[in-house]
Scaffold this motif. Structure first.
Motif, PDB file in Angstrom:
ATOM      1  N   ILE A  25      57.770  -9.242  74.296  1.00 43.30           N
ATOM      2  CA  ILE A  25      56.410  -9.511  74.770  1.00 43.30           C
ATOM      3  C   ILE A  25      55.915 -10.849  74.245  1.00 43.30           C
ATOM      4  CG2 ILE A  25      54.008  -8.764  74.483  1.00 43.30           C
ATOM      5  CD1 ILE A  25      54.847  -5.959  74.920  1.00 43.30           C
ATOM      6  N   ALA A  26      56.293 -11.183  73.007  1.00 43.07           N
ATOM      7  CA  ALA A  26      55.854 -12.458  72.435  1.00 43.07           C
ATOM      8  C   ALA A  26      56.380 -13.645  73.229  1.00 43.07           C
ATOM      9  CB  ALA A  26      56.302 -12.552  70.978  1.00 43.07           C
ATOM     10  N   LYS A  27      57.473 -13.478  73.970  1.00 42.07           N
ATOM     11  CA  LYS A  27      58.028 -14.579  74.754  1.00 42.07           C
ATOM     12  C   LYS A  27      57.387 -14.715  76.136  1.00 42.07           C
ATOM     13  CE  LYS A  27      62.248 -13.140  74.504  1.00 42.07           C
ATOM     14  NZ  LYS A  27      63.727 -13.072  74.655  1.00 42.07           N
ATOM     15  N   ILE A  28      56.607 -13.726  76.547  1.00 40.02           N
ATOM     16  CA  ILE A  28      55.959 -13.789  77.860  1.00 40.02           C
ATOM     17  C   ILE A  28      54.777 -14.759  77.782  1.00 40.02           C
ATOM     18  CG2 ILE A  28      54.737 -12.476  79.631  1.00 40.02           C
ATOM     19  CD1 ILE A  28      56.291 -10.016  78.780  1.00 40.02           C
ATOM     20  N   ASP A  29      54.662 -15.623  78.744  1.00 38.04           N
ATOM     21  CA  ASP A  29      53.600 -16.623  78.778  1.00 38.04           C
ATOM     22  C   ASP A  29      52.233 -15.930  78.822  1.00 38.04           C
ATOM     23  OD1 ASP A  29      52.001 -18.807  79.077  1.00 38.04           O
ATOM     24  OD2 ASP A  29      52.993 -19.595  80.864  1.00 38.04           O
ATOM     25  N   GLY A  30      51.394 -16.219  77.814  1.00 38.48           N
ATOM     26  CA  GLY A  30      50.078 -15.596  77.748  1.00 38.48           C
ATOM     27  C   GLY A  30      49.176 -15.958  78.905  1.00 38.48           C
ATOM     28  N   SER A  31      49.438 -17.087  79.548  1.00 40.44           N
ATOM     29  CA  SER A  31      48.599 -17.484  80.684  1.00 40.44           C
ATOM     30  C   SER A  31      48.722 -16.505  81.839  1.00 40.44           C
ATOM     31  CB  SER A  31      48.970 -18.891  81.143  1.00 40.44           C
ATOM     32  OG  SER A  31      50.323 -18.939  81.584  1.00 40.44           O
ATOM     33  N   LEU A  32      49.844 -15.791  81.931  1.00 35.26           N
ATOM     34  CA  LEU A  32      49.995 -14.803  82.991  1.00 35.26           C
ATOM     35  C   LEU A  32      48.993 -13.666  82.821  1.00 35.26           C
ATOM     36  CD1 LEU A  32      53.903 -14.579  83.152  1.00 35.26           C
ATOM     37  CD2 LEU A  32      52.383 -15.798  84.712  1.00 35.26           C
ATOM     38  N   ARG A  72      43.697  -4.583  86.026  1.00 40.28           N
ATOM     39  CA  ARG A  72      43.489  -3.633  84.944  1.00 40.28           C
ATOM     40  C   ARG A  72      44.722  -3.613  84.036  1.00 40.28           C
ATOM     41  NH1 ARG A  72      40.544   1.564  87.890  1.00 40.28           N
ATOM     42  NH2 ARG A  72      38.712   0.392  88.661  1.00 40.28           N
ATOM     43  N   PRO A  73      44.585  -3.020  82.832  1.00 35.46           N
ATOM     44  CA  PRO A  73      45.727  -2.998  81.909  1.00 35.46           C
ATOM     45  C   PRO A  73      46.987  -2.404  82.521  1.00 35.46           C
ATOM     46  CG  PRO A  73      43.735  -2.389  80.743  1.00 35.46           C
ATOM     47  CD  PRO A  73      43.354  -2.517  82.179  1.00 35.46           C
ATOM     48  N   ARG A  74      46.833  -1.355  83.337  1.00 36.23           N
ATOM     49  CA  ARG A  74      48.037  -0.757  83.926  1.00 36.23           C
ATOM     50  C   ARG A  74      48.707  -1.710  84.912  1.00 36.23           C
ATOM     51  NH1 ARG A  74      43.925   2.180  86.651  1.00 36.23           N
ATOM     52  NH2 ARG A  74      43.987   1.950  88.927  1.00 36.23           N
ATOM     53  N   HIS A  75      47.897  -2.539  85.592  1.00 36.39           N
ATOM     54  CA  HIS A  75      48.481  -3.526  86.499  1.00 36.39           C
ATOM     55  C   HIS A  75      49.198  -4.629  85.715  1.00 36.39           C
ATOM     56  CE1 HIS A  75      45.069  -2.126  89.332  1.00 36.39           C
ATOM     57  NE2 HIS A  75      46.185  -1.473  89.615  1.00 36.39           N
ATOM     58  N   GLU A  76      48.609  -5.053  84.591  1.00 33.06           N
ATOM     59  CA  GLU A  76      49.274  -6.041  83.746  1.00 33.06           C
ATOM     60  C   GLU A  76      50.614  -5.503  83.239  1.00 33.06           C
ATOM     61  OE1 GLU A  76      46.709  -7.172  80.610  1.00 33.06           O
ATOM     62  OE2 GLU A  76      45.102  -7.895  81.911  1.00 33.06           O
ATOM     63  N   PHE A  77      50.592  -4.239  82.843  1.00 37.78           N
ATOM     64  CA  PHE A  77      51.821  -3.625  82.326  1.00 37.78           C
ATOM     65  C   PHE A  77      52.886  -3.552  83.417  1.00 37.78           C
ATOM     66  CE2 PHE A  77      54.435   0.159  81.594  1.00 37.78           C
ATOM     67  CZ  PHE A  77      54.948  -0.132  80.342  1.00 37.78           C
ATOM     68  N   ARG A  78      52.484  -3.181  84.621  1.00 35.77           N
ATOM     69  CA  ARG A  78      53.454  -2.979  85.697  1.00 35.77           C
ATOM     70  C   ARG A  78      54.003  -4.286  86.245  1.00 35.77           C
ATOM     71  NH1 ARG A  78      52.169   0.010  91.528  1.00 35.77           N
ATOM     72  NH2 ARG A  78      54.224  -0.385  92.478  1.00 35.77           N
ATOM     73  N   PHE A  79      53.139  -5.284  86.425  1.00 37.03           N
ATOM     74  CA  PHE A  79      53.554  -6.489  87.137  1.00 37.03           C
ATOM     75  C   PHE A  79      53.885  -7.668  86.219  1.00 37.03           C
ATOM     76  CE2 PHE A  79      50.920  -4.166  90.248  1.00 37.03           C
ATOM     77  CZ  PHE A  79      51.854  -4.034  91.265  1.00 37.03           C
ATOM     78  N   ILE A  80      53.522  -7.574  84.935  1.00 35.75           N
ATOM     79  CA  ILE A  80      53.816  -8.683  84.017  1.00 35.75           C
ATOM     80  C   ILE A  80      54.726  -8.226  82.882  1.00 35.75           C
ATOM     81  CG2 ILE A  80      52.841 -10.389  82.453  1.00 35.75           C
ATOM     82  CD1 ILE A  80      50.312 -10.371  84.116  1.00 35.75           C
ATOM     83  N   THR A  81      54.310  -7.167  82.176  1.00 38.00           N
ATOM     84  CA  THR A  81      55.047  -6.745  80.989  1.00 38.00           C
ATOM     85  C   THR A  81      56.430  -6.211  81.337  1.00 38.00           C
ATOM     86  OG1 THR A  81      52.962  -6.197  79.880  1.00 38.00           O
ATOM     87  CG2 THR A  81      54.983  -5.279  78.961  1.00 38.00           C
ATOM     88  N   PRO A 125      58.430  -6.549  84.120  1.00 42.42           N
ATOM     89  CA  PRO A 125      59.410  -7.559  84.572  1.00 42.42           C
ATOM     90  C   PRO A 125      59.805  -8.536  83.468  1.00 42.42           C
ATOM     91  CG  PRO A 125      57.653  -7.301  86.183  1.00 42.42           C
ATOM     92  CD  PRO A 125      57.220  -6.550  84.965  1.00 42.42           C
ATOM     93  N   GLY A 126      58.850  -8.876  82.590  1.00 34.90           N
ATOM     94  CA  GLY A 126      59.153  -9.817  81.520  1.00 34.90           C
ATOM     95  C   GLY A 126      60.042  -9.235  80.442  1.00 34.90           C
TER      96      GLY A 126
END
Length: 301
Positions: free
Chosen positions: A191-198, A208-217, A219-220
């Motif tokens: 997670i620390a390597k995922i770009d925070g700007s995303l 929402r948090p669940r969308h961030e988890f599904r579409f960003i966390t 895949p990353g």
């Protein structure tokens, strides 16, 4: 003026580079051959024999493999290992994802450091010690039953490791507890390597948090999840020490796993050929489970 020495042709340079590569690889390959390839070949040979490890041997062909794949007890033992996969893999990875996502914003602070340290502690404890400690906790007078009595669930008190229904899940919970720290640390690092700007862009778009988890966390963390699943599956299918210390495979064969059965067949029952055949089948099962995962999570170019 001195004439310049002509450069060697490309084919000669490539040959020299190959020789250098072979010289660098040779020591590691020799060690790998001595400690992996040679024992593997010997196991393949032993799996075709009827042999007690000491006396005369006779050629058995594929009969040992037929026994492994048709004997009801051995099939149940292999099934026990796959049931442990649910505990050793699904629980640590899912809980690790939840914890890593929860502390994503505080990873640099004291809370994140303390959380990672606490969760990683079981990983540095020897598995034998963990098995002994948990067997005490599962005892009739152990912490687990005392906690059940404390919350008014006296009817649920039992000898967990001696129960035919709950013994294997109880062992699986030990493995989940041990592997949770490793999975959490790997996922937190990912997670620390995922770009925070995303995440910032997602919040601006109303995610929402669940969308961030599904579409960003998710895949990353594909690579890290693949590593966690691979390591925990191998740990589950090849488990030995926790089971041996906690239950010795009992009650009956409810918690017996292939690693423990291989040890018993080879050293207690003197069936070296059958033990080797079970070991080869176990290796194939590990490869069948792990290779598709590695193919699925590798980066596409």
């Amino acid at each position: 003026m001195r004439a310049r020495t002509p450069a060697p042709p490309p084919s000669r340079r490539r040959a020299a580079a190959r020789r250098q590569a072979v010289l660098f690889i040779a020591p590691a390959f020799l060690a790998y051959a001595c400690f992996v390839l040679v024992p593997l070949c010997m196991s393949l040979f032993y799996s075709t024999l009827n042999w007690d490890g000491i006396g005369e041997w006779s050629f058995a062909g594929l009969s040992n493999y037929v026994t492994v794949l048709t004997d009801d007890d051995l099939l149940q033992i292999i099934g026990n290992a796959f049931e442990l996969v649910l505990w050793f893999t699904v629980v640590p990875v899912c809980v690790g994802l939840a914890v890593a996502s929860a502390i994503r914003g505080q990873m640099a602070g004291r809370f994140g450091t303390a959380t990672r340290t606490i969760l990683f502690l079981p990983q540095v404890i020897p598995l034998v010690a963990a098995g002994i400690a948990w067997s005490w906790m599962y005892d009739w007078n152990g912490v687990v039953n005392q906690a059940l009595v404390l919350v008014g669930l006296e009817d649920q008190v039992r000898g967990w490791l001696g129960n035919f229904t709950f013994a294997l899940p109880a062992v699986g919970l030990i493995g989940a507890w041990v592997l949770l720290g490793l999975c959490t640390i790997l996922l937190v690092t990912g997670i620390a390597k995922i770009d925070g700007s995303l995440y910032e862009a997602a919040k601006l778009d109303g995610a929402r948090p669940r969308h961030e988890f599904r579409f960003i966390t998710l895949p990353g963390l594909r690579q890290e999840i693949g590593v966690c699943v691979t390591v925990t599956i191998i740990q589950a299918l090849s488990s030995f020490d926790i089971v041996y210390v906690a239950t010795s495979g009992g009650p009956g064969i409810e918690t017996t796993v292939p690693g423990l059965e291989i040890y018993r067949l080879a050293f207690a029952h003197r069936q070296v050929g059958l033990a080797s055949a079970l070991a080869i089948v176990l290796m194939i099962l590990v490869l069948v489970c792990v290779l598709p995962i590695q193919w699925a999570v590798r980066e596409r170019k």
